[in-house]
Structures are given as C-alpha cells and as structure tokens.
Design a protein around this motif. Sequence first.
Motif, mmCIF file in Angstrom:
data_model
loop_
_atom_site.group_PDB
_atom_site.id
_atom_site.type_symbol
_atom_site.label_atom_id
_atom_site.label_comp_id
_atom_site.label_asym_id
_atom_site.label_seq_id
_atom_site.Cartn_x
_atom_site.Cartn_y
_atom_site.Cartn_z
ATOM 1 N N LYS A 42 0.853 -1.199 0.000
ATOM 2 C CA LYS A 42 0.000 0.000 0.000
ATOM 3 C C LYS A 42 0.886 1.245 0.000
ATOM 4 O O LYS A 42 1.679 1.446 0.905
ATOM 5 N N SER A 82 0.996 5.500 -0.567
ATOM 6 C CA SER A 82 0.263 6.758 -0.633
ATOM 7 C C SER A 82 1.119 7.804 -1.329
ATOM 8 O O SER A 82 2.312 7.938 -1.043
ATOM 9 N N LYS A 85 -1.036 -1.145 -4.366
ATOM 10 C CA LYS A 85 -2.330 -0.498 -4.185
ATOM 11 C C LYS A 85 -2.058 0.946 -3.798
ATOM 12 O O LYS A 85 -1.659 1.244 -2.676
ATOM 13 N N SER A 130 -2.964 4.948 -3.189
ATOM 14 C CA SER A 130 -4.011 5.899 -2.816
ATOM 15 C C SER A 130 -3.437 7.294 -2.962
ATOM 16 O O SER A 130 -2.253 7.521 -2.682
ATOM 17 N N TYR A 131 -4.263 8.218 -3.417
ATOM 18 C CA TYR A 131 -3.798 9.575 -3.629
ATOM 19 C C TYR A 131 -4.392 10.502 -2.578
ATOM 20 O O TYR A 131 -5.605 10.677 -2.496
ATOM 21 N N LYS A 132 -3.514 11.034 -1.760
ATOM 22 C CA LYS A 132 -3.930 11.895 -0.662
ATOM 23 C C LYS A 132 -2.860 12.952 -0.446
ATOM 24 O O LYS A 132 -1.670 12.665 -0.576
ATOM 25 N N GLU A 170 -1.884 12.901 4.779
ATOM 26 C CA GLU A 170 -1.528 11.497 5.007
ATOM 27 C C GLU A 170 -0.600 11.366 6.205
ATOM 28 O O GLU A 170 -0.750 10.455 7.034
ATOM 29 N N PRO A 181 -1.061 3.438 4.922
ATOM 30 C CA PRO A 181 -0.205 2.879 3.871
ATOM 31 C C PRO A 181 1.053 2.237 4.451
ATOM 32 O O PRO A 181 1.428 2.498 5.599
#
Length: 418
Positions: free
Chosen positions: A41, A43, A68, A70-72, A77, A91
């Motif tokens: 994971k 980010s 995997k 994720s956009y933050k 984050e 993440p």
Amino acid sequence: MSTWKKLGMGVLATGLALTLVGCGNSKSSSSSSSKMGKTLKVSADPSYKSYMKSVIPKFEKKYNVKVKVSYKAMLDEDDALKLDGPSGKGPDVLMAPYDRVGQMASQGQLTTAKLASGRYNAVGKKSVTYKGKVYASPVTIESDVLYYNKKLLKNAPKNFTELEKLAQNSKYAYANDKTKNVAFLTQWTNFYNSFGVIKGYGGYVFGDNNTNYKKIGLNNAGAVEGLSYMTKWFTKYWPSGMQNVTSNENFVTQQFTTGKTAAVIDGPWMAATYKKSKVDYGVAVLPTLTNGKDYQAFAGGKAWAISNYSKNKTAAQKWLDFISNNANQKSFYKKTGEIPANTVARKTASDSGDAMAAAVSKQYDKDVPLINLPQMAEVWTPAQTMMTNAAAGKMTPKQAANKATKTIKTNISQKYDK
C-alpha cells in the motif's frame, strides 16, 4: 509545490509538537515478516498521479508485488498515520517533508530504512537521519534561490552590496511612499527565509550541527549581527508593510510580477506563479552576504518513508530502493519538474539547461539540512517574532534575540524535559 512550507512553518510545527505526547514506538514493528507480502500500500500526493502510473507497473513486474496506490495530500496522510497506522488503514509507504521525517520517527510512526549507496550527498543523507538512524529515502531537494527580472537586470546580483545599490536607485521607489524602495524584496519575517542570513553571520539554531537542542545560538554575536543587517532593510529601505507577517508575502509577489521589483528571494514553488504572470525572470544562487560569507538557507525537500505499522516492510524497502534509482529519479524530474535528490539524476537536471534546477542544485550544496528535531517546533514562531520586534523598533536586535532565545528555551524545557 512545497505546500508544507507555504502553510507556515510555525503553525505546522507547533501542531506537530502537540502530537508527541503519549506517542511511543509501535509494537506492530515486531509483527512484520522478512518475507515479502503480495500487496504493497503506497500513498502519494495527487500531483504525482502521472508519474506513479508510469513506475508502478515496472515495480509490480520486477518484484511480483501488487501496488495499491491511494492519492492523498502529503501532509494530510502524514497527519492521519498516527490513527490509520494502528488501525491497519494506513499505507505501508508514504511521503513526508524532511523536517517531518524526524518528527514522525520520534513518535514511533516510521521504521528505519536503508539508503542505496552512491545516490545521495551528505546533505541529503543528513536530511533523513534522526539520532544517527536513517528513516527515509530522499526524493526531492528544495532551497531558496534568487529570482531576478531580466528586463530590469542584465545579470543576477552576486552579493548584497549590489542589492543595496539597487535599493538606492529612485527607479525602484515604492509607489505609495517614495522614501522607500522595492528593488529587492523577500519575506524575512518567515524564519525559513531569514535563517540563511543568521547562519551566514555565525548564528545557529541548535548546537553540535543542530543535534543539541539544549544549546541555542540565535542570540550569539553572529546571530545578532545578521538580525541587525536584516533590520536595516526593514527600517532604511522597505515599506512598513513588509513587517506584516500575513500580507508581506503577497506584497512581494505582486511587486515582482508587475515589474516593480528587480530581485526577490524565494523557493522553487514560486516559479509557476511567476511564469503565469509572464514576467521574464532568471534564477541564480543566493547572493553572498556583506561579510563575504554564503547565505546558507535551509535545504528542504521530500522523502519516501516506511510506516512503522506496516506488515510488509520488506516490500516497502524494495519500493524505496526502486523508486530512488537513477532511472526512476530522472523520470520523476521529467514528469514533475521537481529537482531529484539522487545525485546522478540531479546532475542530469542541472545540465539540461533548466536554470532552476541548476540554481537550486548549486545552492543546496551550500545549505543547512532542514532541522528535523521535534524541538524545532518551538523555534519558528519565536524566531518570527524576533524579526518583527527588531524590524518595528520595539526592541534592539540584541533584545529581540535574547527574548526569542529565552522563549524557545522555556517552551522546550516545559514540553520536552519533563
């Protein structure tokens, strides 16, 4: 970019310090396995979507690990990790500005990391080191630089003597007060910008190369000399509005983008604004000070770090190794325009004809790594007040420096020395 800097170092750092209470090393670090899990994971800031899409398939193919992503927003984050990490929602890998690497490491949120040899210089390595241990892999470098209007100046001023001569030219008289001058402007009320002057005159923040918070050098003879020099600009040359910590940044930008100001000191994050205004600007290293010493700014940037709560630290370390290699850092520069920390990729960027990359790279090697001790949280606001007290004439530079130092020592003692 540098959103973390634009938020205001004092507000950001103070908020970070409050999270330190009750934080310790997470027990989850012992639960990770040396075997590589099948999913990682990651980010990333939304601004990196294009770049991430280009490198993720290569990583997945090389290591047979599904990423995997994720956009933050980076700071969001980082803030969320202290809750999302223990709950398993966080993440495995995330990004953080250099000063937050130390903050988060001290809170037990990051695990130690390994740096591939030969990819970074000493400044880069120190930026991600906390108490002798490495906690992240550098991604970008940032530094204040000198912007100058090419239509007003043939060449970049090389020292502050030249800038003072410009400040005596009536051509740059301030429209609303002809007794003041806007030839050169910068936001020295922000300690991120003013530190380089204080350092260049012999002051410092913490002792032993910013590792000993019990020793503060913001009121020694050199620091006072640097503060006195900056005060001269506020009192002799600049309009009174330059003392306003909430509006002076916009004033500087407005004066430069409308062709009133010949030179400003700021970071690479301002380039987009200047381009949009269509000002024909050049970029150069910071001018030398009146004592002939370098203006030693803070060396900032961002890094990839591994969550201490991650159960897939092996794959996370592989990500750090992979994402920081020469090829991927060169690709990062091409995709984002941000200057890579990897020395090979950085040289490629500097040699490409990119004036910003060349100036930042050259200045960065003169700079001081952005201080990542948790106690730095107590410096930003008092240091800002130190400048405004001296600039407004409320105190002499020595008095302002003494007061700031006393405040910093008291706050550190109350919050960290219990």
